[in-house]
Structure formats: C-alpha cells, structure tokens
Design an enzyme around this catalytic site. Structure first.
Site, PDB file in Angstrom:
ATOM      1  N   CYS A   1       0.872  -1.171   0.000  1.00 19.91           N
ATOM      2  CA  CYS A   1       0.000   0.000   0.000  1.00 19.91           C
ATOM      3  C   CYS A   1       0.909   1.220   0.000  1.00 19.91           C
ATOM      4  O   CYS A   1       1.750   1.375   0.895  1.00 19.91           O
ATOM      5  CB  CYS A   1      -0.907   0.003   1.233  1.00 19.91           C
ATOM      6  SG  CYS A   1      -1.852   1.533   1.441  1.00 19.91           S
TER       7      CYS A   1
ATOM      8  N   ASN B   1       0.375   4.650   0.323  1.00 21.26           N
ATOM      9  CA  ASN B   1       0.225   5.565   1.451  1.00 21.26           C
ATOM     10  C   ASN B   1       0.552   4.865   2.765  1.00 21.26           C
ATOM     11  O   ASN B   1       1.100   5.473   3.687  1.00 21.26           O
ATOM     12  CB  ASN B   1      -1.193   6.135   1.498  1.00 21.26           C
ATOM     13  CG  ASN B   1      -1.387   7.233   0.487  1.00 21.26           C
ATOM     14  OD1 ASN B   1      -0.489   8.034   0.232  1.00 21.26           O
ATOM     15  ND2 ASN B   1      -2.555   7.275  -0.127  1.00 21.26           N
TER      16      ASN B   1
ATOM     17  N   CYS C   1      -4.996   6.764  -2.264  1.00 21.80           N
ATOM     18  CA  CYS C   1      -4.393   5.447  -2.474  1.00 21.80           C
ATOM     19  C   CYS C   1      -3.061   5.674  -3.174  1.00 21.80           C
ATOM     20  O   CYS C   1      -3.027   6.108  -4.330  1.00 21.80           O
ATOM     21  CB  CYS C   1      -5.301   4.560  -3.312  1.00 21.80           C
ATOM     22  SG  CYS C   1      -4.542   2.982  -3.774  1.00 21.80           S
TER      23      CYS C   1
END
Length: 276
Positions: free
Chosen positions: A76, A78, A211
């Site tokens: 991911c 972030n 995102c």
C-alpha cells in the site's frame, strides 16, 4: 488482550499502526480481529492495519499490510509512507531512511526535512492499455498497471459527480481482472502534469480518500498516454496533493518511481482484542 496502536493518516488514507517487532501480537492479529479493529462503527476505524515486524531477508524491517476486511495485501503506497514515518518514530528519529520488506518486494522510504515522506516503489509491471472499451458504466477506456498491487485506471472529463461505488465495483470484479480483482481509479486531467483522482479500493470495497499505489499507476499511465514528464501531481479526495516521480524509457519501462506526501500520527491508544 489489550493491543497498543497508533492511528496514522497518509493524505486521508488512514491506518492502525502496530509495533510487532517482538512478534508478541502475532497470535491476535487474525483475519477477524483485524476486520473488527478496522470497523468504523465498532472498532478503531481504518482503511487497513499495518504491523512493523522483524526483517526476514534483506530489509531493515518487514511491513505487514492488511486491508480493512482483514485480508493481507501485497503493498500500500500511502501505508508505506506511514510505515516509514512510524519506524522513524519508534526509533526516536534514528531511522530517517529505511529499507523494508513487503510482499511486493523491498521498498525504500525516506523522511524528508519537511517531514513529508518519499517512498521508492518497486518496478511497475503488467502495463496494458485499452483493456476495456468505454461502455455505459465507465464512459472511457480502461487501462491497467500493477504498481505493487493491481490498478485499473480510466480518465474521465470530470470525477466530481461520478457514482464511484457503482463504477468501482464494476471494474473491481470484472472478469478482465479475475481472479485477483483490481483496484479502480478514476482521474480527471487538470493540466499536463496535474491530475485529480478518486479511488475505489479492493479489500475496502469502497472509495478511500487516497491510495498511493493508485496515484502512482494513474500518473505513470498518464505519462504513457500523453508523454507527460516527471513529476506529476495528484489531488486526492482527502484534500492533499501528492507527487509521483519517475524515469521512463522510450518503450515505457519505468524506474526510480517515487511517491511523496504527508504521513501523520493522529492519536495513540489501546483496544481490547479477543485472544481466543
């Protein structure tokens, strides 16, 4: 059992952060417990849970990332920025630069002098243009790029009033992206190097305020389609603007892909978790 956690946000993408370097929390970090912790009405509430664990290979530490449904995911963007800032915090500011292991490979994170965080992402793969034509649900061609996790991207005239749940779920479960499914991104071009973005995330099954890997995929595909140079700025639903940097060859091979933006600790607490 009480679980100590920190709540962090990366441009509105929020995470429960757990220090599991001694692996003492491993028995309670189950699928169901993580889903309960991330529940916004009955738990702490978050887009995902991230645990700091000992490295298993060449990294300084290991990042374990779980979506809000309790399922573990490869990476991911972030979350990786928050992870970098969290590791620096846990080490009293002595790890401004960290190389950490993810299911997508080694990621390098740096806490900058202004406390923004830059991560250098793994090499993107599986670039595919025009995977799906425009139709009644998504009125623009859909492209694809894996930036650590899979992302479908469509560039629309405007993203202001779109039905993102309908459009996002349509792409997320489309047979073209089976069996793993995909995240879905919808972008509006504001200027040659400036985009506006909304993202529907797989595992969250809803829109998130930002995102990181989706921003990266959207920026890189925009560069392929338009020739836009690095860096490319992206305005996200959480209100922040982040920057994607990259190098690109004539045949669209990307390297030195970076994502820069804020990563902040919001609060610290404990939550009771079932150890049964």
């Amino acid at each position: 059992m009480m679980l100590e956690f920190y709540k962090m946000t990366g441009a509105g993408n929020d995470f429960v952060m757990v220090d599991n370097r001694d692996l003492s929390y491993t028995p309670i970090l189950t699928h169901d417990n993580i889903a309960d912790i991330c529940n916004r009405r009955f738990g702490v509430g978050a887009d995902g849970l991230i645990a700091v664990e000992p490295a298993q290979g060449k990294g300084d530490v290991r990042m374990r990332y779980y979506n809000s449904d309790g399922g573990e995911a490869e990476m991911c963007g972030n979350g990786a920025r928050c992870f970098t800032a969290f590791v620096d915090f846990l080490t009293d500011g002595n790890m401004r630069e960290v190389n950490f292991e993810t299911m997508a490979g080694i990621v390098k994170g740096v806490v900058n002098d202004d406390d923004s965080v830059t991560i250098q992402l793994t090499t993107p793969k599986d670039l595919k243009l025009n995977v799906l034509p425009a139709d009644d649900t998504v009125p623009a061609p859909v492209h694809f790029l894996n930036t650590g996790v899979p992302h479908a991207v469509a560039y629309l005239d405007s993203v202001k009033d779109i039905d993102i749940r309908k459009m996002g779920a349509y792409l997320r479960y489309h047979q073209a992206f089976a069996p793993a499914g995909t995240n879905a991104n919808f972008a509006e071009v504001l200027a040659p190097q400036h985009l506006k973005l909304r993202t529907y995330e797989r595992g969250v099954e809803d829109e998130t305020l930002a995102c990181g890997t989706g921003m990266t995929a959207t920026a890189l595909l925009h560069a392929v389609l338009t020739g836009a140079p690095s860096p490319i700025s992206l305005d996200v639903a959480g209100g922040d603007t982040l920057s994607v940097g990259f190098e690109r060859t004539a045949d669209n091979v990307f390297s030195n892909v970076t994502l820069t933006g804020p990563a902040l600790i919001v609060f610290h607490g404990e939550v009771m978790v079932c150890d049964c």
